[in-house]
Design a protein around this motif. Structure first.
Motif, PDB file in Angstrom:
ATOM      1  N   ALA A   2       0.830  -1.210   0.000  1.00  0.00           N
ATOM      2  CA  ALA A   2       0.000   0.000   0.000  1.00  0.00           C
ATOM      3  C   ALA A   2       0.863   1.258   0.000  1.00  0.00           C
ATOM      4  O   ALA A   2       0.554   2.229  -0.695  1.00  0.00           O
ATOM      5  CB  ALA A   2      -0.946  -0.011   1.197  1.00  0.00           C
ATOM      6  N   ARG A   6       0.794   4.117  -2.847  1.00  0.00           N
ATOM      7  CA  ARG A   6       0.586   5.534  -2.532  1.00  0.00           C
ATOM      8  C   ARG A   6       1.701   6.383  -3.140  1.00  0.00           C
ATOM      9  O   ARG A   6       1.446   7.449  -3.700  1.00  0.00           O
ATOM     10  CB  ARG A   6       0.539   5.754  -1.019  1.00  0.00           C
ATOM     11  N   TRP A  82      -7.065 -10.907  -1.286  1.00  0.00           N
ATOM     12  CA  TRP A  82      -6.469  -9.600  -1.044  1.00  0.00           C
ATOM     13  C   TRP A  82      -6.370  -8.792  -2.330  1.00  0.00           C
ATOM     14  O   TRP A  82      -6.751  -7.622  -2.363  1.00  0.00           O
ATOM     15  CB  TRP A  82      -5.077  -9.750  -0.416  1.00  0.00           C
ATOM     16  N   SER A  85      -9.761  -7.589  -3.526  1.00  0.00           N
ATOM     17  CA  SER A  85     -10.226  -6.474  -2.707  1.00  0.00           C
ATOM     18  C   SER A  85      -9.452  -5.198  -3.027  1.00  0.00           C
ATOM     19  O   SER A  85     -10.029  -4.103  -3.125  1.00  0.00           O
ATOM     20  CB  SER A  85     -10.082  -6.828  -1.224  1.00  0.00           C
ATOM     21  N   ALA A  86      -8.133  -5.317  -3.202  1.00  0.00           N
ATOM     22  CA  ALA A  86      -7.309  -4.150  -3.514  1.00  0.00           C
ATOM     23  C   ALA A  86      -7.717  -3.539  -4.849  1.00  0.00           C
ATOM     24  O   ALA A  86      -7.841  -2.312  -4.966  1.00  0.00           O
ATOM     25  CB  ALA A  86      -5.831  -4.541  -3.535  1.00  0.00           C
ATOM     26  N   HIS A  88     -10.631  -3.775  -6.276  1.00  0.00           N
ATOM     27  CA  HIS A  88     -11.947  -3.164  -6.063  1.00  0.00           C
ATOM     28  C   HIS A  88     -11.797  -1.768  -5.440  1.00  0.00           C
ATOM     29  O   HIS A  88     -12.438  -0.802  -5.881  1.00  0.00           O
ATOM     30  CB  HIS A  88     -12.800  -4.075  -5.172  1.00  0.00           C
ATOM     31  N   GLN A  89     -10.938  -1.651  -4.418  1.00  0.00           N
ATOM     32  CA  GLN A  89     -10.723  -0.353  -3.763  1.00  0.00           C
ATOM     33  C   GLN A  89     -10.072   0.647  -4.713  1.00  0.00           C
ATOM     34  O   GLN A  89     -10.424   1.838  -4.708  1.00  0.00           O
ATOM     35  CB  GLN A  89      -9.869  -0.527  -2.501  1.00  0.00           C
ATOM     36  N   LEU A  90      -9.143   0.197  -5.536  1.00  0.00           N
ATOM     37  CA  LEU A  90      -8.510   1.093  -6.511  1.00  0.00           C
ATOM     38  C   LEU A  90      -9.519   1.590  -7.548  1.00  0.00           C
ATOM     39  O   LEU A  90      -9.499   2.760  -7.929  1.00  0.00           O
ATOM     40  CB  LEU A  90      -7.341   0.395  -7.211  1.00  0.00           C
ATOM     41  N   LYS A  92     -12.760   1.917  -7.054  1.00  0.00           N
ATOM     42  CA  LYS A  92     -13.620   2.878  -6.355  1.00  0.00           C
ATOM     43  C   LYS A  92     -12.919   4.230  -6.214  1.00  0.00           C
ATOM     44  O   LYS A  92     -13.530   5.282  -6.413  1.00  0.00           O
ATOM     45  CB  LYS A  92     -14.031   2.335  -4.979  1.00  0.00           C
ATOM     46  N   PHE A  93     -11.633   4.209  -5.869  1.00  0.00           N
ATOM     47  CA  PHE A  93     -10.853   5.440  -5.752  1.00  0.00           C
ATOM     48  C   PHE A  93     -10.797   6.164  -7.089  1.00  0.00           C
ATOM     49  O   PHE A  93     -10.984   7.378  -7.168  1.00  0.00           O
ATOM     50  CB  PHE A  93      -9.448   5.126  -5.237  1.00  0.00           C
ATOM     51  N   ARG A  96     -14.083   7.837  -7.779  1.00  0.00           N
ATOM     52  CA  ARG A  96     -14.241   9.043  -6.967  1.00  0.00           C
ATOM     53  C   ARG A  96     -13.420  10.200  -7.534  1.00  0.00           C
ATOM     54  O   ARG A  96     -13.895  11.338  -7.581  1.00  0.00           O
ATOM     55  CB  ARG A  96     -13.837   8.771  -5.509  1.00  0.00           C
TER      56      ARG A  96
END
Length: 109
Positions: A2, A6, A82, A85-86, A88-90, A92-93, A96
């Protein structure tokens, strides 16, 4: 992983890197260092912007699996779960960020 993401993704979307040392690329050794360097290289070839679209190097999953095996405490989920999920979060980010830019350029409507 992570922290590395970043480090490469925040500037890509126009966000500053935090001034904290823990938000830089982590110091690693041995197999972890090798896998992290391969993942960074492959992602650079694919494109960091494409990671935001779910197109990441498969080495990220291998690195996570390696980290799970090195961890004395059993992981809560597999490396496959993992990475899913990662991603999926990316996604969504990324959505946004797109909505924010769209609102900034075109207004609410």
């Amino acid at each position: 992983i992570a922290r590395t993401w970043r480090h490469f993704l925040l500037p890509l979307v126009g966000l500053p890197l935090p001034p904290f040392a823990e938000d830089s690329i982590p110091e690693t050794h041995g197999d972890t260092e090798y896998l992290l360097n391969v993942a960074i290289y492959e992602q650079s070839q694919i494109g960091w912007d494409r990671l935001l679209l779910g197109m990441g190097s498969m080495v990220w999953r291998s690195l996570q699996q390696h980290l799970h095996l090195e961890n004395p405490k059993p992981p809560q989920r597999s490396a496959n779960l993992w990475i899913n999920s990662a991603i999926h979060q990316l996604l969504k980010f990324s959505l946004r960020c797109w909505k924010h830019r769209n609102h900034h350029i075109h207004g609410k409507n």
